[in-house]
Enzyme design. Structure first.
Site, mmCIF file in Angstrom:
data_model
loop_
_atom_site.group_PDB
_atom_site.id
_atom_site.type_symbol
_atom_site.label_atom_id
_atom_site.label_comp_id
_atom_site.label_asym_id
_atom_site.label_seq_id
_atom_site.Cartn_x
_atom_site.Cartn_y
_atom_site.Cartn_z
ATOM 1 N N GLU A 172 0.832 -1.184 -0.043
ATOM 2 C CA GLU A 172 -0.076 -0.049 -0.015
ATOM 3 C C GLU A 172 0.815 1.366 -0.012
ATOM 4 O O GLU A 172 0.991 2.143 0.933
ATOM 5 C CB GLU A 172 -1.009 0.175 1.219
ATOM 6 C CG GLU A 172 -1.814 -1.059 1.180
ATOM 7 C CD GLU A 172 -3.027 -0.930 2.358
ATOM 8 O OE1 GLU A 172 -2.783 0.020 3.162
ATOM 9 O OE2 GLU A 172 -4.042 -1.680 2.218
ATOM 10 N N GLU A 353 -5.514 -8.342 1.036
ATOM 11 C CA GLU A 353 -6.330 -8.222 2.226
ATOM 12 C C GLU A 353 -7.580 -8.027 2.004
ATOM 13 O O GLU A 353 -8.031 -7.290 1.130
ATOM 14 C CB GLU A 353 -5.744 -6.950 2.848
ATOM 15 C CG GLU A 353 -4.149 -7.045 3.285
ATOM 16 C CD GLU A 353 -3.602 -5.816 4.086
ATOM 17 O OE1 GLU A 353 -4.415 -4.745 4.253
ATOM 18 O OE2 GLU A 353 -2.632 -5.605 4.076
HETATM 19 C C1 GBH Z 1 -4.579 -2.296 5.665
HETATM 20 O O1 GBH Z 1 -4.811 -0.779 5.442
HETATM 21 C C2 GBH Z 1 -3.206 -2.338 5.920
HETATM 22 O O2 GBH Z 1 -2.177 -2.856 5.136
HETATM 23 C C3 GBH Z 1 -3.034 -2.908 7.225
HETATM 24 O O3 GBH Z 1 -1.835 -3.076 7.942
HETATM 25 C C4 GBH Z 1 -4.042 -2.624 8.162
HETATM 26 O O4 GBH Z 1 -4.002 -3.342 9.370
HETATM 27 C C5 GBH Z 1 -5.366 -2.891 7.510
HETATM 28 O O5 GBH Z 1 -5.576 -2.552 6.378
HETATM 29 C C6 GBH Z 1 -6.668 -2.610 8.581
HETATM 30 O O6 GBH Z 1 -6.698 -1.049 8.376
HETATM 31 O O7 GBH Z 1 -8.037 8.482 8.297
HETATM 32 O O8 GBH Z 1 -9.447 7.989 6.395
HETATM 33 O O9 GBH Z 1 -6.971 7.613 6.186
HETATM 34 C C7 GBH Z 1 -5.924 -0.431 4.833
HETATM 35 C C8 GBH Z 1 -5.796 1.111 4.167
HETATM 36 C C9 GBH Z 1 -5.130 2.810 5.819
HETATM 37 C C10 GBH Z 1 -7.479 2.685 5.080
HETATM 38 C C11 GBH Z 1 -5.613 3.665 6.908
HETATM 39 C C12 GBH Z 1 -7.900 3.406 6.115
HETATM 40 C C13 GBH Z 1 -7.091 5.196 7.800
HETATM 41 C C14 GBH Z 1 -8.491 6.044 7.557
HETATM 42 N N1 GBH Z 1 -6.261 2.009 5.285
HETATM 43 N N2 GBH Z 1 -6.979 4.445 6.372
HETATM 44 S S1 GBH Z 1 -8.158 7.511 7.055
#
Ligand code: GBH
Length: 446
Positions: A172, A353
């Site tokens: 990512e 994922e």
């Molecule tokens: C994945 O990210 C990761 O690869 C993994 O490590 C993680 O544990 C898993 O998903 C669950 O979250 O404040 O709007 O930016 C998923 C992508 C990145 C989407 C963090 C949501 C935070 C919300 N995510 N993001 S925001």
């Protein structure tokens, strides 16, 4: 309605790679063992106010010490594939130089343990734990970090390449860009939007350099990128909403997909950043050819759709999970898989994922009745099944996550695992979803 674990009667292709995923900093703990250096996540999580409850990955689920038990749990589930990540600062404490044999030995024990149990390893080279020493020299804002990453990848592949059939480069890149540098609620926590897209370019360059380097070592390697993709839908059918959705899709999806798989950055994103932006200026002659080095598979991570309004803001359409940003929309899995197949294929796909956090309350008999997770996975598996039926070459599917773990800035409060972890005792308990998944795998059907 019917019980969430009622069978839908959808058979998957023979040998389908049912799996689960984790990442190093989220599960390993043991942050000072065997010569491991510090990463940006050690620094960030130890900075007051950065994570919920001040949680850190110091102990996490102690997988570094408890991996034999975790391997047995994977075998009990019947997993065919296990996706994990390698901690860069375990291999190179300062992000450069001779590899640390004790760090490599841990991953050798892990992959040997997987093979002994008939589980195929899938290794991610980088899941956000940049060595702090490299961050101190600019981190991903510095072009040099991409070259350090290629050196690191080479050292890892030299030690483990014979035992790991599938490799993923960078988990990512978008999350590093958006959460690490724009919203800055992830490490390194530097709110600087112009620099963020320079970081994006260097992450993409690092991916391409690593693919080149490893393919040079073994032309039969299977390697690809791992992108979290968001299907973007217009909130209404106004021309403004359509245009805003198109640009949103550029930043969420095409920035990464077009550069890695077509050898160019999307014209709309380039135009929006402008010719004098740090992004445009970081791109050197020949970089796109490197980024576009052929890959063998494309890893897709899908969690949520995005609905875009004419003014570029977003709106919620569906029920959310315990993660405020996640709307439950299984159809999005079908849409994103068929879209990447249509626009970037033919190329083998893997889902690396998909999952959700549930309340996961421990019941009176040590049971966790996560019916919400069962229903979520059932519906997303069904959507993937429909995509396969429509010709999408999907070879495997990894649930996020094997175990409850350190959910970054959200700490331990969000539980994403198929397996519950009692953090006080480190006891592992299969949730209802894990038992349901066990049966899905055994029957190769939902
Ligand atoms: C994945 O990210 C990761 O690869 C993994 O490590 C993680 O544990 C898993 O998903 C669950 O979250 O404040 O709007 O930016 C998923 C992508 C990145 C989407 C963090 C949501 C935070 C919300 N995510 N993001 S925001």
């Amino acid at each position: 309605g019917p019980e969430p674990d009622a069978r839908l009667g959808l058979a998957f292709p023979e040998g389908f790679g049912w799996g689960a995923a984790t990442s190093a900093y989220q599960i390993e703990g043991a942050t000072k063992d065997d010569g491991r250096g510090e990463s940006v996540w050690d620094t960030f999580s130890h900075t007051p106010g950065k994570t919920r409850n001040g949680d850190t990955g110091d102990i996490a689920v102690d997988h570094y010490h408890r991996y034999p038990q975790d391997l047995d749990l994977m075998r009990d589930l019947g997993l065919r594939s296990y996706r994990f990540s390698i901690s860069w600062p375990r291999i190179q404490a300062d992000g450069t130089g001779e590899p640390n044999q004790r760090g490599l030995d841990f991953y050798r024990r892990l992959v040997d343990g997987l093979h002994e149990r008939g589980i195929e390893p899938m290794a991610t080279l980088f899941h956000w734990d940049t060595p702090q020493a490299l961050q101190d020299k600019g981190g991903w804002a510095s072009r040099a970090t991409a070259y350090r990453f290629a050196d690191y990848a080479e050292a890892v592949y030299a030690a483990l390449g014979d035992a790991v059939p599938v490799w993923l480069t960078i988990n990512e890149p978008k999350t590093v860009v958006q959460n690490g540098y724009i919203q800055a609620h992830h490490a390194p926590g530097i709110p600087d939007e112009p620099t963020a897209y320079q970081v994006a370019h260097h992450l993409q360059l690092a991916h391409g350099l690593a693919v080149q380097r490893l393919r040079g070592m073994n032309s039969n390697i299977r390697i690809g990128p791992a992108f979290n993709l968001h299907p973007c839908y217009p909130a209404d059918d106004s021309p403004e909403a359509l245009a805003a959705t198109r640009l949103y899709d550029g930043y969420e999806n095409r920035l990464y997909l077009d550069s890695a798989l077509r050898g160019h950055y999307p014209a709309d994103v380039l135009a929006a950043q402008g010719p004098d932006s740090p992004f445009a200026k970081s791109i050197q002659d020949g970089d796109l050819e490197i980024i576009n080095t052929p890959v063998d598979l494309l890893a897709v991570q899908y969690y949520t759709p995005i609905y875009v309004k004419g003014d570029g803001s977003t709106e919620q359409r569906h029920a959310t999970t315990k993660a405020f940003w996640q709307q439950i929309y299984p159809e999005g899995m079908y849409d994103i898989l068929t879209r990447v197949h249509r626009d970037y294929g033919p190329i083998p796909l893997t889902v690396t994922e998909n999952g959700l956090p549930c309340p996961d309350v421990l019941g009176p008999e040590n049971d966790i009745d996560d019916v919400e997770r069962v229903a979520f996975l059932r519906d997303h598996f069904a959507a993937a099944h429909r995509a396969i039926g429509d010709g999408v070459p999907l070879e495997s599917y990894h649930v996020w996550s094997l175990l409850d773990n350190f959910e970054w800035d959200q700490g331990y409060e969000e539980r994403w695992g198929l397996i519950y972890v009692d953090y006080a005792t480190q006891q592992r308990i299969l949730k209802r979803s894990a038992r349901w998944y066990q049966r899905v795998i055994a029957e190769n059907a939902v």
